[in-house]
Design an enzyme around this catalytic site. Sequence first.
Site, PDB file in Angstrom:
ATOM      1  N   GLU A  76     -47.619   9.914  36.218  1.00  0.00           N
ATOM      2  CA  GLU A  76     -46.687  10.122  35.110  1.00  0.00           C
ATOM      3  C   GLU A  76     -47.372  10.769  33.910  1.00  0.00           C
ATOM      4  O   GLU A  76     -46.765  11.592  33.212  1.00  0.00           O
ATOM      5  CB  GLU A  76     -46.046   8.793  34.710  1.00  0.00           C
ATOM      6  N   HIS A 145     -38.805  -2.155  38.580  1.00  0.00           N
ATOM      7  CA  HIS A 145     -37.798  -1.104  38.779  1.00  0.00           C
ATOM      8  C   HIS A 145     -36.529  -1.401  37.977  1.00  0.00           C
ATOM      9  O   HIS A 145     -35.443  -0.931  38.328  1.00  0.00           O
ATOM     10  CB  HIS A 145     -37.425  -0.978  40.263  1.00  0.00           C
TER      11      HIS A 145
END
Length: 353
Positions: A76, A145
Amino acid sequence: MSGSQTKKKPQQGADGERRLNMIEAINDALDVMMERDENVVVFGEDAGYFGGVFRCTAGLQEKYGKSRAFDAPISECGIMGVAVGMGAYGLRPVPEIQFADYIYPGYDQIVSEAARLRYRSAGEFTSPITIRSPYGGGIFGGQTHSQSPEALFTHISGVKTVIPSTPHDAKGLLIAAIEDNDPVLFFEPKRIYNGPFEGYYDKPAAAWRSHPDSATPEGYYRIELGKANVVREGEALTVLAYGTMVHVAKKVCEEKGVDAEVIDLRSLVPLDIDTIEASVEKTGKCLIVHEASRTSGFGAELSALVQERCFYHLEAPIERVTGFDTPYPHSLEWAYFPGPVRIGQAIDRLLQE
């Protein structure tokens, strides 16, 4: 299956209007902008060939090629660093962070580079980056998540934060975000990707295609960032919400028969404070609902703004109904969410004042 995921054909409602779910609306917005502007580039983990873990980028690599819709390594920080460089040199990158929980390794690039580039270069460079990311719970994704980190970005000057609640708004807001010359965090509430969750333990109460807010016109249209939407008018109290919580709060007000005005913020930064102020001055009472945990959540900022601007109109303390100050509880996520019981209790307290 060869090539990237093939897009499904949009369906029409009984009224003949083109109806999409939120995934399809996001994909449609990307398609429209990639066709209009060759500088728009889409990339991320599994965002190219596979079409994204939620299929939001399905078919784009097949249509526009591997140089404009491509996969990125599981990094990321690298994704965001590349996006900053792309934006500085004239592209309009739309990187996807597969889940908002994974945005933290890229946080420094967003905060220290993207958000500051226009200022530190005296306007010579900009960061026209739109960072898409599914956020929030509701799919039993567990602790890694399901997080809602929007407040971390609303605190950063130079970054805009947008959260849609309907397919129609998702397309229009995403187009506006891509056209913006500053970095935009575009958080997509995955709990309502396929349908609006209007209840507490419910499955989607109705498919998006039978919902009035799924009507999504073809082609280009934009919804200005910083403009809230009054989704239900009322006189008794004002409810401020965004994303999934718009549907939950609206449903509670309808079931309780409360004359509440429900405002979908749509954009947290910039914030449509004028619409909020006008509503609270009319109703005299304010309830704030969001899924993220309570302490230092965006509801705290909303509460401070309403208090500062509407103090002499308030007839009761401002109420907040939020997630709890705990790590995200996988096995108890439906108790964690603001639902009809807690929202209803807050409404009762406000109406008794």
